[in-house]
Design a protein around this motif. Sequence first.
Motif, PDB file in Angstrom:
ATOM      1  N   GLY A   1      -2.175   0.673  31.477  1.00 50.61           N
ATOM      2  CA  GLY A   1      -1.820   2.058  31.771  1.00 50.61           C
ATOM      3  C   GLY A   1      -0.687   2.599  30.919  1.00 50.61           C
ATOM      4  N   LYS A   2      -0.455   3.891  31.028  1.00 52.10           N
ATOM      5  CA  LYS A   2       0.505   4.597  30.179  1.00 52.10           C
ATOM      6  C   LYS A   2       1.957   4.205  30.448  1.00 52.10           C
ATOM      7  N   GLU A   3       2.269   3.821  31.662  1.00 48.87           N
ATOM      8  CA  GLU A   3       3.661   3.495  31.978  1.00 48.87           C
ATOM      9  C   GLU A   3       4.157   2.323  31.139  1.00 48.87           C
ATOM     10  N   VAL A   4       3.348   1.265  31.069  1.00 41.00           N
ATOM     11  CA  VAL A   4       3.727   0.099  30.264  1.00 41.00           C
ATOM     12  C   VAL A   4       3.755   0.461  28.785  1.00 41.00           C
ATOM     13  N   GLN A   5       2.799   1.269  28.333  1.00 39.78           N
ATOM     14  CA  GLN A   5       2.729   1.637  26.920  1.00 39.78           C
ATOM     15  C   GLN A   5       3.933   2.493  26.510  1.00 39.78           C
ATOM     16  N   GLU A   6       4.343   3.388  27.389  1.00 36.59           N
ATOM     17  CA  GLU A   6       5.518   4.225  27.083  1.00 36.59           C
ATOM     18  C   GLU A   6       6.780   3.374  27.015  1.00 36.59           C
TER      19      GLU A   6
ATOM     20  N   ASN B   1      10.999   0.949  23.422  1.00 36.17           N
ATOM     21  CA  ASN B   1      11.648  -0.231  22.874  1.00 36.17           C
ATOM     22  C   ASN B   1      11.372  -0.398  21.388  1.00 36.17           C
ATOM     23  N   MET B   2      10.164   0.021  20.943  1.00 39.88           N
ATOM     24  CA  MET B   2       9.834  -0.023  19.523  1.00 39.88           C
ATOM     25  C   MET B   2      10.740   0.928  18.744  1.00 39.88           C
ATOM     26  N   ASP B   3      10.995   2.098  19.302  1.00 39.76           N
ATOM     27  CA  ASP B   3      11.890   3.057  18.645  1.00 39.76           C
ATOM     28  C   ASP B   3      13.308   2.515  18.563  1.00 39.76           C
ATOM     29  N   LYS B   4      13.738   1.746  19.581  1.00 44.97           N
ATOM     30  CA  LYS B   4      15.057   1.124  19.538  1.00 44.97           C
ATOM     31  C   LYS B   4      15.147   0.136  18.384  1.00 44.97           C
ATOM     32  N   VAL B   5      14.094  -0.684  18.232  1.00 47.34           N
ATOM     33  CA  VAL B   5      14.076  -1.658  17.138  1.00 47.34           C
ATOM     34  C   VAL B   5      14.127  -0.947  15.796  1.00 47.34           C
ATOM     35  N   LEU B   6      13.354   0.126  15.657  1.00 44.46           N
ATOM     36  CA  LEU B   6      13.335   0.888  14.403  1.00 44.46           C
ATOM     37  C   LEU B   6      14.715   1.469  14.099  1.00 44.46           C
TER      38      LEU B   6
ATOM     39  N   GLY C   1       0.811  -1.214   0.000  1.00 44.39           N
ATOM     40  CA  GLY C   1       0.000   0.000   0.000  1.00 44.39           C
ATOM     41  C   GLY C   1       0.842   1.260   0.000  1.00 44.39           C
ATOM     42  N   ILE C   2       0.190   2.393   0.197  1.00 44.62           N
ATOM     43  CA  ILE C   2       0.895   3.675   0.305  1.00 44.62           C
ATOM     44  C   ILE C   2       1.775   3.643   1.557  1.00 44.62           C
ATOM     45  N   ASP C   3       3.038   4.039   1.400  1.00 43.41           N
ATOM     46  CA  ASP C   3       4.013   3.969   2.498  1.00 43.41           C
ATOM     47  C   ASP C   3       4.110   2.546   3.044  1.00 43.41           C
ATOM     48  N   GLY C   4       4.010   1.555   2.147  1.00 46.64           N
ATOM     49  CA  GLY C   4       3.966   0.159   2.560  1.00 46.64           C
ATOM     50  C   GLY C   4       5.230  -0.314   3.265  1.00 46.64           C
ATOM     51  N   GLU C   5       6.407   0.102   2.767  1.00 46.19           N
ATOM     52  CA  GLU C   5       7.650  -0.339   3.394  1.00 46.19           C
ATOM     53  C   GLU C   5       7.774   0.208   4.818  1.00 46.19           C
ATOM     54  N   GLU C   6       7.379   1.447   4.976  1.00 42.69           N
ATOM     55  CA  GLU C   6       7.410   2.039   6.325  1.00 42.69           C
ATOM     56  C   GLU C   6       6.426   1.320   7.236  1.00 42.69           C
ATOM     57  N   PHE C   7       5.244   0.965   6.688  1.00 45.40           N
ATOM     58  CA  PHE C   7       4.238   0.253   7.477  1.00 45.40           C
ATOM     59  C   PHE C   7       4.788  -1.088   7.950  1.00 45.40           C
ATOM     60  N   ALA C   8       5.434  -1.837   7.044  1.00 40.24           N
ATOM     61  CA  ALA C   8       5.961  -3.159   7.406  1.00 40.24           C
ATOM     62  C   ALA C   8       7.045  -3.046   8.478  1.00 40.24           C
ATOM     63  N   ARG C   9       7.939  -2.064   8.345  1.00 40.51           N
ATOM     64  CA  ARG C   9       8.995  -1.876   9.344  1.00 40.51           C
ATOM     65  C   ARG C   9       8.411  -1.515  10.700  1.00 40.51           C
ATOM     66  N   LEU C  10       7.472  -0.581  10.675  1.00 42.79           N
ATOM     67  CA  LEU C  10       6.872  -0.128  11.933  1.00 42.79           C
ATOM     68  C   LEU C  10       6.067  -1.255  12.579  1.00 42.79           C
ATOM     69  N   GLU C  11       5.351  -2.021  11.747  1.00 39.34           N
ATOM     70  CA  GLU C  11       4.566  -3.130  12.281  1.00 39.34           C
ATOM     71  C   GLU C  11       5.479  -4.175  12.919  1.00 39.34           C
ATOM     72  N   TYR C  12       6.573  -4.493  12.248  1.00 39.07           N
ATOM     73  CA  TYR C  12       7.522  -5.459  12.814  1.00 39.07           C
ATOM     74  C   TYR C  12       8.056  -4.961  14.159  1.00 39.07           C
TER      75      TYR C  12
END
Length: 530
Positions: A490-495, A500-505, A245-256
């Motif tokens: 809650g927000k603490e776990v989500q943050e 950690n998601m940003d680290k993977v990216l 899809g549109i921005d598909g590569e970015e979507f796949a990376r972010l989803e992973y």
Amino acid sequence: MAIIGAKEEHGDSRLTELAKADTIKWYKKPNLRLLYLILIPCGLGVEWTSGFDSSMMNSLQAVESWVDYFDNPTKGRLGLLNAMYSLGSLCAIPFIPTISLYLGRRRTILLASLIMSMGGGLQAGARNSDMFLASRWVLGFGIPFALVNASCLIGELSYANERPIMTSLFKASWSVGAIVAAGTTYGTFQMKSTWAWRLPSLLQLVPSFFQIAFMPFCPESPRWLISKDRGDEAFAILNKYHSEGIDGEEFARLEYAQIQSTIAQEKELASRFAWADVIRDAPMRKRFTIAAIMGFFTQWSGNGLLSFYMKKILALVNITDNRTVQKIILSHTCWGLIYAVPIALIAPRFPRRRMFLLCTIGTAVVYIVWTIASARASIENSSRAAIPVLVFIFVYGPFYNIGWNALAYTYLVELFPFQQRAQGIAVEQLSVSAAVFFNTYINPIALDSIGWKYYIVYCVWIMVEILTVYFFFPETHNRTLEELSFMFEGKEVQEKVQKNMDKVLNMELEGMASPQGILPPHSKMKVSWC
């Protein structure tokens, strides 16, 4: 409205925003289109078995050779023949989470299909009622393994924009099997030999054969692969099917990255003993409580009477001719498919709670009018009330379907994180099986004993369902699975997950200098979790 005492919070919405911005339709994406075609026999086809079984057992009560062969089963004996299927399911539930996490979605569905094929063969060759009961138990033992993992596989493989609709179509597929069973039984019910019921029993093997034949072409759940440190394979699947899809590569990376960071956090919180997660903390207890409630409601909304005892319901309004009964069952089953598919395509587009409330209020109104019409038929001892009863039997289906069919698995998949998803749906199936076992055993006894007055029980109970949905069901509409994973924590776990998601990216971006574009993440990549 949130669950009392806790406001649900949704996670990072970047993936949802990317999915909303993607305006390319699924049928214009070759790989995604192929995936959905494969999921028809491998995933949606699992519900064909469930629908076939209910419809067949409903119709066999109007097949003389079946009634004669099993000595005219009534009341408790008839209830046991139907309820044994649910008893088999109850026995399977404790093993589902462990086997699912060990074998994965695909291989667990294959195992279940082999078990159900054996059960169908035993049923078709039954020499006495004990053998028929044993075959019913085997079929029931296999079906929850397939249902739990097929619903998970569909939800975990589908692209974000189509996931709610695909999981809704899963339950709608029930009608396909039901129509085949009703049509087959209508064609064989006049046969004098035992093939009048053996042939429909034999055809119950067909859906399982579809899963066995097509599963080699179906990909595994990327979430299960990531949970087993097989990130390369997971990323390849996400990149193949979700990057068109549109921005598909970015979507796949972010989803992973989102899946990996979420599952890592889930593993940190998960208990060593799988079933201990059911009571480990307040957020998880809420999820499992809602799952159990949903399972009970899906079978205790009056639908069990129509699924298994239509002949008895029609007899209460003086419709007793077997051919007429078979025609009504077949037409009612076909009607189920006519409304189920459009509702499955429409209902997921609206907030979940709104649809569940429309479902419960609608079924309450229908049952009240249906009860009044049946009472008039009994008081006047005439068949004039048969027409309004038939009308409301047909009106009941669409209202029931809006919530308890179209959104049942959609909602359950959204409610649970990956690590507990199989357990959550297993608990729902446990509740379903317990409710069905009680219903199928008690319903014929109650209908024979008090007739139409038994409907009043359901009129009252559905009112309880309305209040429960209004006060206790959270909203999950329009979010990805990972955004919903920690909505009660809650927000603490989500943050923590977002960091950690940003680290993977960032680790992935370091490997994007190749001319081919995105380099798949290494399956053994380790991240220092905060």
